[in-house]
Design a protein around this motif. Sequence first.
Motif, short mmCIF file in Angstrom:
data_model
loop_
_atom_site.label_atom_id
_atom_site.label_comp_id
_atom_site.label_asym_id
_atom_site.label_seq_id
_atom_site.Cartn_x
_atom_site.Cartn_y
_atom_site.Cartn_z
N PHE A 1 0.58 -1.32 -0.12
CA PHE A 1 -0.14 0.47 0.17
C PHE A 1 0.77 1.73 0.19
O PHE A 1 1.78 1.40 0.31
N ALA A 2 0.62 2.78 -0.67
CA ALA A 2 1.24 2.93 -0.68
C ALA A 2 0.12 4.41 -0.90
O ALA A 2 -0.62 4.40 -1.79
N HIS A 3 0.75 5.16 0.24
CA HIS A 3 0.03 6.63 0.25
C HIS A 3 0.78 7.74 -0.98
O HIS A 3 1.80 8.36 -0.02
N LEU A 4 0.81 8.06 -1.78
CA LEU A 4 1.10 9.07 -2.21
C LEU A 4 1.21 10.16 -2.36
O LEU A 4 0.01 10.94 -2.47
N ARG A 5 1.83 11.58 -1.18
CA ARG A 5 1.48 12.66 -1.47
C ARG A 5 1.75 14.30 -2.26
O ARG A 5 0.59 14.80 -2.60
N SER B 1 -2.82 10.22 -3.77
CA SER B 1 -3.45 9.32 -4.68
C SER B 1 -2.52 8.15 -3.51
O SER B 1 -1.95 7.56 -2.67
N MET B 2 -3.15 7.15 -4.30
CA MET B 2 -2.73 5.57 -3.53
C MET B 2 -2.66 4.31 -4.73
O MET B 2 -3.05 5.15 -5.72
N THR C 1 10.79 7.24 -5.69
CA THR C 1 11.34 7.94 -4.20
C THR C 1 11.88 8.52 -4.50
O THR C 1 11.57 10.02 -3.92
N ASP C 2 12.25 9.38 -6.09
CA ASP C 2 13.58 10.47 -6.43
C ASP C 2 12.62 11.57 -6.34
O ASP C 2 12.72 12.96 -5.81
N HIS C 3 11.60 11.90 -6.82
CA HIS C 3 10.19 12.29 -7.43
C HIS C 3 8.92 12.50 -6.07
O HIS C 3 7.66 13.24 -6.90
N ILE C 4 8.15 11.30 -5.53
CA ILE C 4 7.45 11.55 -5.13
C ILE C 4 7.85 10.54 -3.64
O ILE C 4 8.26 10.08 -3.06
N GLU C 5 6.40 11.61 -2.94
CA GLU C 5 7.01 11.88 -1.65
C GLU C 5 5.72 10.99 -0.67
O GLU C 5 4.76 11.44 -1.82
N GLY C 6 6.17 9.78 0.33
CA GLY C 6 4.86 9.18 0.04
C GLY C 6 5.40 7.96 1.49
O GLY C 6 6.68 8.40 1.70
N ASP C 7 4.21 7.34 1.96
CA ASP C 7 4.24 6.51 2.52
C ASP C 7 3.80 4.86 1.88
O ASP C 7 3.11 4.45 1.29
#
Length: 118
Positions: A9-13, A56-57, A85-91
């Motif tokens: 699961f990814a929460h992309l902020r 988004s998720m 990871t270099d261009h999208i912040e998220g968990d």
Amino acid sequence: MSTAPAYGFAHLRSRRPHPDILEYLERIQATLDPFRGRFVIHGPPAEVIEGTWPGSMVLIEFPGLAEARAWYESPAYQDILRLRTDHIEGDVLLIEGVGPDYDPRERAAKLRAGEGQG
């Protein structure tokens, strides 16, 4: 062997448009295939009905947690990880789902008995 699926699961902020993201998207499915991973949700706008949800998720299903871990740790995925990871912040997290016979009443009973606090 568990019959419960597992999920990545990814929460992309926040996203910064970049050609690396397109390359990541073009290459990720080949990293999932050996572990029988498949996209269930891939970033459409969500209809937020309670609270707030910035971003988004992404939800990827695997047969089990072992396959999900093996995919994430695989050389093929690690090779493309920085493209994201270099261009999208998220968990991002891996989590085991519930099996087909899951009954939330059993969880409630365990919680009432002081078990299963996790």
